[in-house]
Design a protein around this motif. Sequence first.
Motif, PDB file in Angstrom:
ATOM      1  N   LEU A 106      -8.304  -9.348  -5.688  1.00 51.17           N
ATOM      2  CA  LEU A 106      -7.365  -9.701  -4.831  1.00 51.17           C
ATOM      3  C   LEU A 106      -7.661  -9.089  -3.382  1.00 51.17           C
ATOM      4  O   LEU A 106      -7.676  -8.071  -3.215  1.00 51.17           O
ATOM      5  N   ASN A 107      -7.671 -10.323  -2.398  1.00 56.42           N
ATOM      6  CA  ASN A 107      -7.605  -9.911  -0.821  1.00 56.42           C
ATOM      7  C   ASN A 107      -6.317 -10.146  -0.438  1.00 56.42           C
ATOM      8  O   ASN A 107      -5.968 -11.257  -0.590  1.00 56.42           O
ATOM      9  N   LEU A 108      -5.726  -9.425   0.281  1.00 59.61           N
ATOM     10  CA  LEU A 108      -4.453  -9.428   0.759  1.00 59.61           C
ATOM     11  C   LEU A 108      -4.465  -9.878   2.388  1.00 59.61           C
ATOM     12  O   LEU A 108      -5.196  -8.781   2.834  1.00 59.61           O
ATOM     13  N   GLU A 109      -4.151 -10.914   2.989  1.00 56.48           N
ATOM     14  CA  GLU A 109      -4.315 -10.893   4.224  1.00 56.48           C
ATOM     15  C   GLU A 109      -3.222 -10.395   5.039  1.00 56.48           C
ATOM     16  O   GLU A 109      -2.201  -9.815   4.431  1.00 56.48           O
ATOM     17  N   PRO A 110      -3.188  -9.991   6.385  1.00 49.27           N
ATOM     18  CA  PRO A 110      -2.293  -9.127   6.907  1.00 49.27           C
ATOM     19  C   PRO A 110      -0.883  -9.833   6.853  1.00 49.27           C
ATOM     20  O   PRO A 110      -0.835 -11.289   6.730  1.00 49.27           O
ATOM     21  N   GLY A 111       0.090  -9.087   6.521  1.00 50.57           N
ATOM     22  CA  GLY A 111       1.528  -9.757   6.159  1.00 50.57           C
ATOM     23  C   GLY A 111       1.511 -10.508   4.754  1.00 50.57           C
ATOM     24  O   GLY A 111       2.551 -10.891   4.694  1.00 50.57           O
ATOM     25  N   GLY A 112       0.464 -10.393   3.995  1.00 49.65           N
ATOM     26  CA  GLY A 112       0.615 -11.131   2.671  1.00 49.65           C
ATOM     27  C   GLY A 112       1.193 -10.276   1.568  1.00 49.65           C
ATOM     28  O   GLY A 112       1.555  -8.970   1.728  1.00 49.65           O
ATOM     29  N   SER A 113       1.536 -10.906   0.484  1.00 51.79           N
ATOM     30  CA  SER A 113       1.831 -10.170  -0.599  1.00 51.79           C
ATOM     31  C   SER A 113       1.728 -11.075  -1.952  1.00 51.79           C
ATOM     32  O   SER A 113       1.310 -12.265  -1.721  1.00 51.79           O
ATOM     33  N   THR A 114       1.624 -10.638  -2.993  1.00 54.33           N
ATOM     34  CA  THR A 114       1.529 -11.227  -4.338  1.00 54.33           C
ATOM     35  C   THR A 114       2.869 -12.013  -4.587  1.00 54.33           C
ATOM     36  O   THR A 114       4.057 -11.519  -4.105  1.00 54.33           O
ATOM     37  N   TYR A 115       2.937 -13.082  -5.515  1.00 58.68           N
ATOM     38  CA  TYR A 115       4.128 -13.520  -5.901  1.00 58.68           C
ATOM     39  C   TYR A 115       4.766 -12.508  -6.917  1.00 58.68           C
ATOM     40  O   TYR A 115       4.458 -11.746  -7.447  1.00 58.68           O
ATOM     41  N   PRO A 116       6.133 -12.396  -6.426  1.00 63.23           N
ATOM     42  CA  PRO A 116       6.920 -11.617  -7.283  1.00 63.23           C
ATOM     43  C   PRO A 116       6.799 -12.079  -8.945  1.00 63.23           C
ATOM     44  O   PRO A 116       6.966 -13.191  -9.262  1.00 63.23           O
ATOM     45  N   HIS A 136       5.928  -2.840  -5.147  1.00 63.16           N
ATOM     46  CA  HIS A 136       7.426  -2.888  -5.305  1.00 63.16           C
ATOM     47  C   HIS A 136       7.601  -3.013  -6.944  1.00 63.16           C
ATOM     48  O   HIS A 136       7.269  -4.084  -7.256  1.00 63.16           O
ATOM     49  N   ILE A 137       8.183  -2.069  -7.384  1.00 60.10           N
ATOM     50  CA  ILE A 137       8.595  -1.916  -8.824  1.00 60.10           C
ATOM     51  C   ILE A 137      10.073  -1.932  -8.813  1.00 60.10           C
ATOM     52  O   ILE A 137      10.890  -0.734  -8.403  1.00 60.10           O
ATOM     53  N   GLY A 138      10.918  -3.131  -9.367  1.00 59.71           N
ATOM     54  CA  GLY A 138      12.394  -2.873  -9.221  1.00 59.71           C
ATOM     55  C   GLY A 138      12.914  -2.772  -7.849  1.00 59.71           C
ATOM     56  O   GLY A 138      12.490  -3.487  -6.965  1.00 59.71           O
ATOM     57  N   ASN A 139      13.535  -1.674  -7.545  1.00 58.48           N
ATOM     58  CA  ASN A 139      14.298  -1.453  -6.087  1.00 58.48           C
ATOM     59  C   ASN A 139      13.466  -0.500  -5.565  1.00 58.48           C
ATOM     60  O   ASN A 139      13.814  -0.019  -4.528  1.00 58.48           O
ATOM     61  N   LYS A 140      12.157   0.248  -6.215  1.00 56.12           N
ATOM     62  CA  LYS A 140      11.505   1.182  -5.568  1.00 56.12           C
ATOM     63  C   LYS A 140      10.139   0.584  -5.011  1.00 56.12           C
ATOM     64  O   LYS A 140       9.624  -0.125  -5.521  1.00 56.12           O
ATOM     65  N   VAL A 141       9.773   1.275  -3.952  1.00 56.25           N
ATOM     66  CA  VAL A 141       8.565   0.886  -3.420  1.00 56.25           C
ATOM     67  C   VAL A 141       7.398   2.143  -3.138  1.00 56.25           C
ATOM     68  O   VAL A 141       7.987   3.292  -2.842  1.00 56.25           O
ATOM     69  N   PRO A 154       4.767  -2.996 -16.137  1.00 52.95           N
ATOM     70  CA  PRO A 154       5.530  -4.053 -15.505  1.00 52.95           C
ATOM     71  C   PRO A 154       6.778  -4.385 -16.349  1.00 52.95           C
ATOM     72  O   PRO A 154       6.956  -5.536 -16.498  1.00 52.95           O
ATOM     73  N   GLU A 155       7.694  -3.588 -16.586  1.00 51.93           N
ATOM     74  CA  GLU A 155       8.835  -3.764 -17.165  1.00 51.93           C
ATOM     75  C   GLU A 155      10.033  -4.422 -16.414  1.00 51.93           C
ATOM     76  O   GLU A 155      11.133  -4.519 -16.919  1.00 51.93           O
ATOM     77  N   LYS A 156       9.738  -4.202 -14.999  1.00 51.73           N
ATOM     78  CA  LYS A 156      10.732  -4.360 -13.886  1.00 51.73           C
ATOM     79  C   LYS A 156       9.862  -5.564 -13.337  1.00 51.73           C
ATOM     80  O   LYS A 156       8.761  -5.653 -13.021  1.00 51.73           O
ATOM     81  N   LYS A 157      10.965  -6.409 -12.318  1.00 55.73           N
ATOM     82  CA  LYS A 157      10.333  -7.298 -11.344  1.00 55.73           C
ATOM     83  C   LYS A 157       9.492  -6.569 -10.190  1.00 55.73           C
ATOM     84  O   LYS A 157       9.675  -5.474 -10.059  1.00 55.73           O
ATOM     85  N   HIS A 158       8.071  -7.016  -9.978  1.00 53.06           N
ATOM     86  CA  HIS A 158       7.165  -6.515  -9.229  1.00 53.06           C
ATOM     87  C   HIS A 158       6.258  -7.253  -8.606  1.00 53.06           C
ATOM     88  O   HIS A 158       6.219  -8.426  -9.002  1.00 53.06           O
ATOM     89  N   TYR A 159       5.758  -6.544  -7.351  1.00 55.95           N
ATOM     90  CA  TYR A 159       4.942  -7.349  -6.679  1.00 55.95           C
ATOM     91  C   TYR A 159       4.020  -6.392  -5.661  1.00 55.95           C
ATOM     92  O   TYR A 159       4.514  -5.220  -5.495  1.00 55.95           O
TER      93      TYR A 159
END
Length: 177
Positions: A106-116, A136-141, A154-159
């Motif tokens: 995976l290459n992340l461009e500046p300001g990029g992210s993966t889909y939640p 980002h996992i649940g409400n923690k970063v 990955p038991e919580k929403k994550h990206y």
Amino acid sequence: MEIGSKLKELRILKGLTQEELADRAELSKGFISQLERDLTSPSIATLDDLLKCLGVTVSEFFAEESEEQVVFGYDDYFEKVDGDLKNKIEWIVPTAQKNSMEPIRLNLEPGGSTYPDTPHEGEEFGYVLKGEIRIHIGNKVHKAVEGESFYYRPEKKHYISSVKGAKIIWVSTPPSF
């Protein structure tokens, strides 16, 4: 324990708005908002109703979650040197040798992210080849930089996101892409 923030996290994980949760529990949206900000406390009966709406039992809600390490640096790596074979094995995630995973790049461009990604069964880990990322996992970063690895269930929403761009190896099992 902050009941409000935990209720908010559960509500978000279920994909509900404050209004939707309020309707299901026959409460006002304002009351839900106050609960989530810990400005008021629910009665036991109200808390039980809310947790039923969120699909969680009272005992599950109050079970203590252990704070598991997500990011690992050089000091965490485990090394095995075999003098006879003249090789060295480095485990960049403790106990990684017992996991089964499928690698992706995976290459992340500046300001990029993966889909939640929605919570799912399995394991995810990766290694930051270049740059810096936020996991980002649940409400923690969690922050990871070049040369560090990460591992989580990955038991919580994550990206994963990056402000300045990054290059990582990301391994997920079972594949969720």
